[in-house]
Scaffold this active site. Structure first.
Site, PDB file in Angstrom:
ATOM      1  N   SER A  63       7.910  -0.039  -2.885  1.00  0.00           N
ATOM      2  CA  SER A  63       9.196  -0.746  -2.872  1.00  0.00           C
ATOM      3  C   SER A  63      10.401   0.170  -2.712  1.00  0.00           C
ATOM      4  O   SER A  63      11.450  -0.043  -3.326  1.00  0.00           O
ATOM      5  CB  SER A  63       9.343  -1.609  -4.133  1.00  0.00           C
ATOM      6  OG  SER A  63       8.371  -2.639  -4.149  1.00  0.00           O
ATOM      7  N   HIS A  81      -5.169   4.451   0.985  1.00  0.00           N
ATOM      8  CA  HIS A  81      -4.083   3.534   0.602  1.00  0.00           C
ATOM      9  C   HIS A  81      -4.668   2.445  -0.301  1.00  0.00           C
ATOM     10  O   HIS A  81      -5.810   2.008  -0.096  1.00  0.00           O
ATOM     11  CB  HIS A  81      -3.453   2.920   1.854  1.00  0.00           C
ATOM     12  CG  HIS A  81      -2.195   2.159   1.544  1.00  0.00           C
ATOM     13  ND1 HIS A  81      -2.231   0.897   1.008  1.00  0.00           N
ATOM     14  CD2 HIS A  81      -0.895   2.502   1.643  1.00  0.00           C
ATOM     15  CE1 HIS A  81      -0.979   0.488   0.812  1.00  0.00           C
ATOM     16  NE2 HIS A  81      -0.150   1.443   1.185  1.00  0.00           N
ATOM     17  N   GLY A 105       6.969   1.374   3.120  1.00  0.00           N
ATOM     18  CA  GLY A 105       6.249   0.286   3.777  1.00  0.00           C
ATOM     19  C   GLY A 105       7.227  -0.699   4.398  1.00  0.00           C
ATOM     20  O   GLY A 105       7.778  -0.467   5.472  1.00  0.00           O
ATOM     21  N   GLY A 106       7.472  -1.794   3.692  1.00  0.00           N
ATOM     22  CA  GLY A 106       8.326  -2.885   4.189  1.00  0.00           C
ATOM     23  C   GLY A 106       9.626  -2.420   4.834  1.00  0.00           C
ATOM     24  O   GLY A 106       9.974  -2.880   5.933  1.00  0.00           O
ATOM     25  N   GLU A 135      -4.250  -0.633  -0.447  1.00  0.00           N
ATOM     26  CA  GLU A 135      -4.696  -1.852   0.220  1.00  0.00           C
ATOM     27  C   GLU A 135      -6.120  -1.674   0.760  1.00  0.00           C
ATOM     28  O   GLU A 135      -6.914  -2.608   0.783  1.00  0.00           O
ATOM     29  CB  GLU A 135      -3.707  -2.247   1.330  1.00  0.00           C
ATOM     30  CG  GLU A 135      -2.467  -2.900   0.735  1.00  0.00           C
ATOM     31  CD  GLU A 135      -1.179  -2.655   1.498  1.00  0.00           C
ATOM     32  OE1 GLU A 135      -1.220  -2.291   2.674  1.00  0.00           O
ATOM     33  OE2 GLU A 135      -0.106  -2.819   0.872  1.00  0.00           O
ATOM     34  N   ASN A 174       5.202   3.431   7.007  1.00  0.00           N
ATOM     35  CA  ASN A 174       3.891   2.794   7.166  1.00  0.00           C
ATOM     36  C   ASN A 174       4.117   1.346   7.591  1.00  0.00           C
ATOM     37  O   ASN A 174       4.507   0.510   6.782  1.00  0.00           O
ATOM     38  CB  ASN A 174       3.146   2.872   5.810  1.00  0.00           C
ATOM     39  CG  ASN A 174       1.837   2.113   5.825  1.00  0.00           C
ATOM     40  OD1 ASN A 174       1.344   1.716   6.886  1.00  0.00           O
ATOM     41  ND2 ASN A 174       1.271   1.907   4.643  1.00  0.00           N
ATOM     42  N   TRP A 175       3.852   1.084   8.883  1.00  0.00           N
ATOM     43  CA  TRP A 175       4.124  -0.258   9.406  1.00  0.00           C
ATOM     44  C   TRP A 175       3.072  -1.274   8.954  1.00  0.00           C
ATOM     45  O   TRP A 175       3.222  -2.476   9.199  1.00  0.00           O
ATOM     46  CB  TRP A 175       4.147  -0.235  10.938  1.00  0.00           C
ATOM     47  CG  TRP A 175       5.347   0.451  11.534  1.00  0.00           C
ATOM     48  CD1 TRP A 175       6.354   1.080  10.858  1.00  0.00           C
ATOM     49  CD2 TRP A 175       5.659   0.585  12.925  1.00  0.00           C
ATOM     50  NE1 TRP A 175       7.269   1.594  11.742  1.00  0.00           N
ATOM     51  CE2 TRP A 175       6.864   1.302  13.025  1.00  0.00           C
ATOM     52  CE3 TRP A 175       5.034   0.171  14.103  1.00  0.00           C
ATOM     53  CZ2 TRP A 175       7.459   1.617  14.247  1.00  0.00           C
ATOM     54  CZ3 TRP A 175       5.618   0.479  15.327  1.00  0.00           C
ATOM     55  CH2 TRP A 175       6.827   1.196  15.389  1.00  0.00           C
ATOM     56  N   LYS A 176       1.987  -0.803   8.384  1.00  0.00           N
ATOM     57  CA  LYS A 176       0.864  -1.682   8.006  1.00  0.00           C
ATOM     58  C   LYS A 176       0.445  -2.530   9.222  1.00  0.00           C
ATOM     59  O   LYS A 176       0.452  -2.008  10.327  1.00  0.00           O
ATOM     60  CB  LYS A 176       1.228  -2.523   6.788  1.00  0.00           C
ATOM     61  CG  LYS A 176       1.717  -1.626   5.644  1.00  0.00           C
ATOM     62  CD  LYS A 176       1.792  -2.301   4.318  1.00  0.00           C
ATOM     63  CE  LYS A 176       2.284  -1.289   3.278  1.00  0.00           C
ATOM     64  NZ  LYS A 176       2.329  -1.858   1.929  1.00  0.00           N
ATOM     65  N   GLY A 186       5.056  -3.289  -2.337  1.00  0.00           N
ATOM     66  CA  GLY A 186       5.362  -4.586  -1.737  1.00  0.00           C
ATOM     67  C   GLY A 186       5.800  -5.645  -2.733  1.00  0.00           C
ATOM     68  O   GLY A 186       5.773  -6.832  -2.434  1.00  0.00           O
ATOM     69  N   GLU A 241       1.523   6.314  -5.346  1.00  0.00           N
ATOM     70  CA  GLU A 241       1.893   4.929  -5.070  1.00  0.00           C
ATOM     71  C   GLU A 241       1.336   4.026  -6.165  1.00  0.00           C
ATOM     72  O   GLU A 241       0.192   3.546  -6.055  1.00  0.00           O
ATOM     73  CB  GLU A 241       1.323   4.499  -3.714  1.00  0.00           C
ATOM     74  CG  GLU A 241       1.930   5.230  -2.537  1.00  0.00           C
ATOM     75  CD  GLU A 241       2.036   4.322  -1.328  1.00  0.00           C
ATOM     76  OE1 GLU A 241       3.132   4.209  -0.786  1.00  0.00           O
ATOM     77  OE2 GLU A 241       1.034   3.695  -0.954  1.00  0.00           O
TER      78      GLU A 241
END
Ligand code: PGA
Length: 250
Positions: free
Chosen positions: A211, A93, A232-233, A95, A8-10, A171, A165
């Site tokens: 993470s 998600h 993610g990251g 966010e 997930n590149w966000k 993150g 999640e």
């Protein structure tokens, strides 16, 4: 079950050139990868420019709207995503739930619309740090699943992916332990079994996200019952993401 690794590149990277570079380095590194499915979820504007000809890399979107067309300024429909050869859509998600105030009801409408088009929703569920402290994790998961999948037919549930999640782990560099992730995932499977039956519960892929990196990926993937990872990251760093994919391939 083939493990599923989702990147997930966000809202990254900042321009088309960088998006292409990132995708191309993943593509090079993933050549000849078998026995695994990889989904890359770039921001909407990059979905049409990414040149994906590899059958084992699927494209995913990070969100969509619950209508196919019409006067909904700023929204993107599942039909448009399908036209861009998108196969998966991340929904609910944290966010989006927290920043954009998406509710379970909105997530439910989106899941239904995505399923109508034979796209795969990746539905995110998870508790906040506060909820966890208060011992409400299971309660939160149960509510998000019950409301999120309300009115969805059993036959459609075999095309659903769930991602556990925990919000406090996203993150933050503070991942959930593999044991705790497994406990939550087993609970999610139990709730799915209560609503849709054991056959569906066994079939559904449930991922862990929060993470994840190349150092801890093995801990999760080693657990029978965790079917893959939502990254993610670490998915923005090709070397790191490829290491995770290789670990999943075993
Ligand atoms: P993270 O994000 O890997 O950067 O924690 C995971 C996610 O939000 O899906």
């Amino acid at each position: 079950m083939k493990p599923l690794i989702v990147g997930n590149w966000k809202m990254n990277p900042l321009n088309q050139k960088a998006a292409n570079q990132l995708f191309n380095s993943l593509k090079r590194g993933l050549k000849n990868v078998r026995k695994i499915e990889v989904v890359i979820c770039p921001p909407f504007p990059y979905l049409s420019i990414i040149n994906n000809q590899l059958s084992f890399i699927k494209l995913g979107a990070q969100n969509c709207f619950w209508q196919q067309k019409g006067a909904f300024t700023g929204e993107i429909s599942p039909q448009m995503l399908k036209d861009l050869r998108v196969s998966y859509v991340i929904l609910g998600h944290s966010e989006r739930r927290q920043i954009m105030k998406e509710t379970d009801e909105m997530v439910n409408k989106k899941i239904k619309e995505v399923l109508k088009l034979n796209l795969w929703p990746i539905v995110c569920v998870g508790e906040t740090a506060r909820e966890r402290k208060k011992g409400e994790t299971f309660q939160v998961l149960k509510k998000e699943i019950k409301e999120g999948f309300k009115g969805i037919a059993k036959s459609q549930m075999s095309k659903v992916v769930i991602a556990y999640e925990p919000i406090w782990a996203i993150g933050t560099g503070n991942p959930c332990s593999a044991d705790d992730a497994l406990t939550a995932i087993l609970f999610i499977r139990k709730v799915i079994s209560q609503i849709f039956g054991i056959t569906i519960a066994k079939k559904i892929k449930i991922l862990y996200g929060g993470s994840v990196n190349s150092k801890n990926a093995r801990d999760y993937l080693g657990e029978d019952g965790i079917d893959g990872l939502l990254v993610g990251g670490a998915s923005l760093n090709p070397k790191e993401f490829l290491k995770i994919v290789r670990i999943a391939r075993g």
